[in-house]
Structure formats: structure tokens, C-alpha cells
Write a protein that holds these residues in place. Structure first.
Motif, PDB file in Angstrom:
ATOM      1  N   VAL A 127      19.674  -3.913   5.429  1.00  0.00           N
ATOM      2  CA  VAL A 127      18.329  -3.547   4.841  1.00  0.00           C
ATOM      3  C   VAL A 127      17.434  -4.327   5.677  1.00  0.00           C
ATOM      4  N   ILE A 128      17.651  -5.411   6.275  1.00  0.00           N
ATOM      5  CA  ILE A 128      16.809  -6.379   7.145  1.00  0.00           C
ATOM      6  C   ILE A 128      16.578  -5.615   8.324  1.00  0.00           C
ATOM      7  N   PHE A 129      17.584  -4.994   8.930  1.00  0.00           N
ATOM      8  CA  PHE A 129      17.612  -4.527  10.446  1.00  0.00           C
ATOM      9  C   PHE A 129      16.701  -3.284   9.974  1.00  0.00           C
ATOM     10  N   LEU A 130      16.847  -2.351   9.148  1.00  0.00           N
ATOM     11  CA  LEU A 130      16.239  -1.099   9.052  1.00  0.00           C
ATOM     12  C   LEU A 130      14.891  -1.329   8.559  1.00  0.00           C
ATOM     13  N   VAL A 131      14.536  -2.067   7.744  1.00  0.00           N
ATOM     14  CA  VAL A 131      13.033  -2.364   7.322  1.00  0.00           C
ATOM     15  C   VAL A 131      12.141  -2.678   8.492  1.00  0.00           C
ATOM     16  N   THR A 132      12.945  -3.722   9.408  1.00  0.00           N
ATOM     17  CA  THR A 132      12.203  -4.347  10.673  1.00  0.00           C
ATOM     18  C   THR A 132      12.104  -3.064  11.917  1.00  0.00           C
ATOM     19  N   ARG A 133      13.067  -2.500  11.930  1.00  0.00           N
ATOM     20  CA  ARG A 133      13.223  -1.500  12.769  1.00  0.00           C
ATOM     21  C   ARG A 133      11.896  -0.315  12.547  1.00  0.00           C
ATOM     22  N   ASN A 134      11.982   0.068  11.482  1.00  0.00           N
ATOM     23  CA  ASN A 134      10.905   1.160  11.091  1.00  0.00           C
ATOM     24  C   ASN A 134       9.396   0.572  10.962  1.00  0.00           C
ATOM     25  N   GLY A 135       9.347  -0.991  10.781  1.00  0.00           N
ATOM     26  CA  GLY A 135       8.222  -1.399  10.448  1.00  0.00           C
ATOM     27  C   GLY A 135       7.468  -2.443  11.718  1.00  0.00           C
ATOM     28  N   ARG A 136       7.807  -3.328  11.769  1.00  0.00           N
ATOM     29  CA  ARG A 136       7.136  -4.382  12.748  1.00  0.00           C
ATOM     30  C   ARG A 136       7.564  -3.926  14.148  1.00  0.00           C
ATOM     31  N   ALA A 137       8.868  -3.406  14.386  1.00  0.00           N
ATOM     32  CA  ALA A 137       9.177  -2.984  15.630  1.00  0.00           C
ATOM     33  C   ALA A 137       8.401  -1.766  16.242  1.00  0.00           C
ATOM     34  N   ASP A 138       8.003  -0.797  15.049  1.00  0.00           N
ATOM     35  CA  ASP A 138       7.134   0.253  15.581  1.00  0.00           C
ATOM     36  C   ASP A 138       5.770   0.003  15.626  1.00  0.00           C
ATOM     37  N   GLU A 139       5.314  -1.011  15.009  1.00  0.00           N
ATOM     38  CA  GLU A 139       3.931  -1.497  15.301  1.00  0.00           C
ATOM     39  C   GLU A 139       3.763  -2.359  16.563  1.00  0.00           C
ATOM     40  N   GLU A 140       4.896  -3.243  17.039  1.00  0.00           N
ATOM     41  CA  GLU A 140       4.894  -3.780  18.315  1.00  0.00           C
ATOM     42  C   GLU A 140       4.900  -2.981  19.363  1.00  0.00           C
ATOM     43  N   ALA A 141       5.458  -1.877  19.176  1.00  0.00           N
ATOM     44  CA  ALA A 141       5.972  -0.822  20.358  1.00  0.00           C
ATOM     45  C   ALA A 141       4.635   0.289  20.456  1.00  0.00           C
ATOM     46  N   LEU A 146      -0.532   4.924  17.248  1.00  0.00           N
ATOM     47  CA  LEU A 146      -0.739   6.033  17.718  1.00  0.00           C
ATOM     48  C   LEU A 146      -0.809   6.904  16.321  1.00  0.00           C
ATOM     49  N   LEU A 147       0.330   6.776  15.618  1.00  0.00           N
ATOM     50  CA  LEU A 147       0.382   7.616  14.373  1.00  0.00           C
ATOM     51  C   LEU A 147      -0.835   7.633  13.536  1.00  0.00           C
ATOM     52  N   ARG A 148      -1.263   6.183  13.161  1.00  0.00           N
ATOM     53  CA  ARG A 148      -2.618   5.922  12.477  1.00  0.00           C
ATOM     54  C   ARG A 148      -3.884   6.309  12.981  1.00  0.00           C
ATOM     55  N   ALA A 149      -3.835   6.583  14.486  1.00  0.00           N
ATOM     56  CA  ALA A 149      -5.081   7.058  14.943  1.00  0.00           C
ATOM     57  C   ALA A 149      -5.336   8.678  14.627  1.00  0.00           C
ATOM     58  N   GLY A 150      -4.071   9.257  14.204  1.00  0.00           N
ATOM     59  CA  GLY A 150      -4.224  10.740  13.721  1.00  0.00           C
ATOM     60  C   GLY A 150      -4.704  10.679  12.349  1.00  0.00           C
ATOM     61  N   VAL A 151      -3.680  11.326  11.519  1.00  0.00           N
ATOM     62  CA  VAL A 151      -3.696  11.690  10.074  1.00  0.00           C
ATOM     63  C   VAL A 151      -3.159  10.695   9.026  1.00  0.00           C
ATOM     64  N   LEU A 214       4.148 -11.003   8.324  1.00  0.00           N
ATOM     65  CA  LEU A 214       3.920 -12.516   8.711  1.00  0.00           C
ATOM     66  C   LEU A 214       4.049 -12.628   9.993  1.00  0.00           C
ATOM     67  N   THR A 215       4.670 -11.888  10.592  1.00  0.00           N
ATOM     68  CA  THR A 215       4.944 -12.364  12.206  1.00  0.00           C
ATOM     69  C   THR A 215       4.496 -11.114  13.147  1.00  0.00           C
ATOM     70  N   LEU A 216       4.445 -11.655  14.340  1.00  0.00           N
ATOM     71  CA  LEU A 216       3.967 -10.478  15.314  1.00  0.00           C
ATOM     72  C   LEU A 216       5.088  -9.785  15.970  1.00  0.00           C
ATOM     73  N   THR A 217       6.389 -10.008  15.940  1.00  0.00           N
ATOM     74  CA  THR A 217       7.501  -9.463  16.640  1.00  0.00           C
ATOM     75  C   THR A 217       8.567  -9.194  15.636  1.00  0.00           C
ATOM     76  N   PRO A 218       9.439  -8.223  15.983  1.00  0.00           N
ATOM     77  CA  PRO A 218      10.552  -7.716  14.972  1.00  0.00           C
ATOM     78  C   PRO A 218      11.697  -8.951  14.935  1.00  0.00           C
ATOM     79  N   ARG A 219      11.633  -9.589  16.120  1.00  0.00           N
ATOM     80  CA  ARG A 219      12.573 -10.722  16.020  1.00  0.00           C
ATOM     81  C   ARG A 219      12.370 -11.658  15.178  1.00  0.00           C
ATOM     82  N   GLY A 220      10.813 -12.172  15.107  1.00  0.00           N
ATOM     83  CA  GLY A 220      10.648 -13.046  14.062  1.00  0.00           C
ATOM     84  C   GLY A 220      10.747 -12.863  12.794  1.00  0.00           C
TER      85      GLY A 220
END
Length: 338
Positions: A127-141, A146-151, A214-220
Motif C-alpha cells: 500500500v505504501i509503495f502504490l500510494v506514493t508511486r501514484n501520488g508524490r512520485a507523479d507530482e515530483e516528476a 501536466l494533467l492538472r493544466a488540462g481538464v 508532508l514531504t517534497l519527495t517520494p522517498r521522504g
């Protein structure tokens, strides 16, 4: 005549202004003025992106149930052998590692002692790896921006993320309960077994979603969520060591792992701790959405630590750089290996 001629441009300008306003309104609608616009699209996207990972987790963890049950039936074929094992299992060492050894003279109780903690911790890490992968990791990348600039609405990605991973936790719990029931174990206890795993996964969906804010990075985010898991495990271990026999210690209620264990599959079988786990997960998700509404995209609540002004002699080497980047993972796995 002059009055009529002067009024025509005014009406034309007014019509153009109305058209421009309508175009701006339509554009705002297309760009996701609603906070949850695009939610179902993101759910399909996250499901398609992660279905292989989720399927592997489900197959591997579910397959442990019949394998462990078969080995324990072979190791303890008689009632006397199971009673002897129950006396051996009632030790502080077993309690600290796997939980209180209740109903240890039954195949269901032995399965809980041998396997429950392993599946629970593995499910939480998934669960931890999946939530971070789809959340903070996408935001950092930059993908979320890009998605929120559209619809896409502000909260659509986060809500879709926790929804898909929560569904994964429920399916995992259901698969484990079904596998246990298929092993000729008590159906009620098997349902509670799967419910405890699913509830713990749901709780850490909310915890990890909040850590990602809370953090800036997926590792955090992964580090903070792992520290919460380690603290919950430590509190639960202390409570089980201090317990009187098979009765849970009050300190166990300070840990989400303790909540899930106190559901007692194949024992007392209590469902109300499941409500605590779900409440923790929902509360964590709600707080995460509230924080997301107030912070800037790409930012975190916790300030970023400034780095050292210069690098050490070891850090400028390839081996030193790798050790520096992977030190948290190395320390964490090494400390948990015993």
C-alpha cells in the motif's frame, strides 16, 4: 441618425463581450473548475498502470495461506501435537514477533501465529509503495502538473489514487479470507482474517496519503510511512510482551496493528476494531485532501533541509554516491532483518 449609428457599435461590442465571457466560462469548465473532474478517468489510468503489480502482490500473499496451512497440518497432525505446540508458542519471544498466541491448539490459530504478521506487514508495504508511486512520485516528476493544466480537477488524482489502492486492499483481504476458507478452516474466522488484513491496508492508505502531502519527495513519503509502521509494530510488540496470558494489553490499542490483531480470527472474532481501521484510513485521506487544497503544487508541508555546502571525499566517488543515495533503505532493511 447619429444616435442610432452610435448605438450599433455599442451593441456589437456588448455582443462580443458576452461571447468572450461564454468562451471563458466554457474554457474554465473544460479545464476542471470542479475539484474532482476527471476522477473516473484517473481511476482507470491508475488501475491500468498498476494492475500487474497489484496482481503479483495478491497472488504471492494469497498463495502463502494454503502453503503454510499444508505444512502445519503435516507438522502437527494430532491434537496432542497441537497442544504441545500451544505450550511452546506461549512465550514472550513469540508474542513480540507474531502477536499473542491465542487458539494455538487449532489449525486456524497456528496459521495466525505463523503467517498473519508476515502478510500484514507485506500488505502495508504494498500500500505504501502504490500510494506514493501514484501520488508524490507523479507530482515530483511533473505528470500531475501536466494533467492538472488540462481538464483534471485539483483533488481528482489523489482521490482516485486512494480509491484504487483501497480497492486493492479489500480484494487482497478477500482473497486471503477465501484461500483460508478453502483450506477447511472455519469460514467465520477466515472472513475475520481477511477483514483484518483489508482493514490494516485501508488504515495505511490514509496514513501514506497524508505522508505524501508532508514531504517534497517520494522517498521522504515512503520513509515517514515506514517509520509510522515501525512505531506501530514496536508499540504492538511491547504491548504483547507485557500482556497477561492471551488477554491483550491496553497499550495494544495505541497501534493500528494491534487493532487488526484484536479482531482475533479463529478466536473471539471481534469486528468492531475494523471500524477503527477504516476510520483511520478515511480520516487520513480527508486530512490529505484538506492539506492538498492549501499547499502549492510540488511543495510540501515540511521544510526541505539544506544540504552541506561541500561534498566529502567519499561522496565524490561512484561508490560513495550510491551509498549516500541508498543509505536510508540499507539502514532500514538491515535493522529489520533480525
Amino acid at each position: 441618425m447619429s444616435h442610432v449609428a452610435a448605438s450599433r457599435p455599442t451593441r456589437r461590442h456588448a455582443g462580443r463581450a458576452d461571447r468572450r465571457e461564454r468562451e471563458r466560462s466554457e474554457l474554465r469548465g473544460r479545464r476542471g473548475s470542479h475539484a474532482f473532474t476527471g476522477f473516473w478517468t484517473m481511476c482507470r489510468f491508475f488501475l491500468r498502470r498498476n494492475w500487474v503489480r497489484m496482481l503479483v502482490w495478491i497472488i504471492v500473499l494469497t498463495a502463502l495461506v494454503p502453503a503454510t496451512n499444508a505444512s502445519q497440518r503435516e507438522a502437527f497432525p494430532t491434537e496432542q501435537s497441537r497442544e504441545e505446540y500451544a505450550q511452546i508458542a506461549n512465550t514472550p519471544a513469540i508474542a513480540s514477533m507474531t502477536g499473542l498466541p491465542y487458539a494455538a491448539d487449532t489449525y486456524g490459530g497456528i496459521l495466525v501465529i505463523k503467517l498473519w504478521m508476515t502478510i500484514a506487514i507485506a500488505a502495508v508495504f504494498a500500500v505504501i509503495f502504490l500510494v506514493t508511486r501514484n501520488g508524490r512520485a507523479d507530482e515530483e516528476a511533473g505528470r500531475t502538473e501536466l494533467l492538472r493544466a488540462g481538464v483534471l480537477g485539483r483533488h481528482a488524482a489523489t482521490l482516485a489514487n486512494v480509491t484504487v489502492v483501497s480497492a486493492f486492499g479489500v480484494v487482497l483481504g478477500g482473497a486471503i479470507g477465501t484461500a483460508a476458507a478453502a483450506c477447511d478452516l472455519d469460514i467465520g474466522g477466515s472472513v475475520v482474517l481477511g477483514g483484518g488484513i483489508a482493514g490494516l491496508a485501508l488504515a495505511f492508505v490514509g496514513i501514506t496519503a497524508l505522508c505524501g502531502q508532508l514531504t517534497l519527495t517520494p522517498r521522504g513519503a515512503n520513509t515517514i510511512a515506514a517509520l509510522v509502521l515501525a512505531a506501530a509494530y514496536l508499540v504492538r510488540a511491547i504491548a504483547d510482551v507485557e500482556a497477561d496470558g492471551s488477554e491483550p494489553h491496553p497499550l495494544s490499542w495505541a497501534s493500528p496493528i494491534g487493532w487488526a490483531q484484536n479482531m482475533r480470527p479463529y478466536g473471539d472474532e471481534s469486528w468492531w476494531p475494523f471500524a477503527l481501521l477504516v476510520g483511520l484510513g478515511v480520516g487520513g485521506c480527508c486530512v490529505a485532501l484538506a492539506v492538498e487544497a492549501r499547499r502549492d503544487l510540488g511543495a510540501g508541508v515540511l521544510p526541505q533541509r539544506p544540504g552541506a555546502p561541500w561534498a566529502s571525499a567519499l561522496l565524490v566517488t561512484p561508490i560513495g554516491l550510491v551509498l549516500r543515495l541508498e543509505r536510508s533503505a540499507l539502514i532500514g532493511w538491515s535493522s529489520g532483518s533480525p
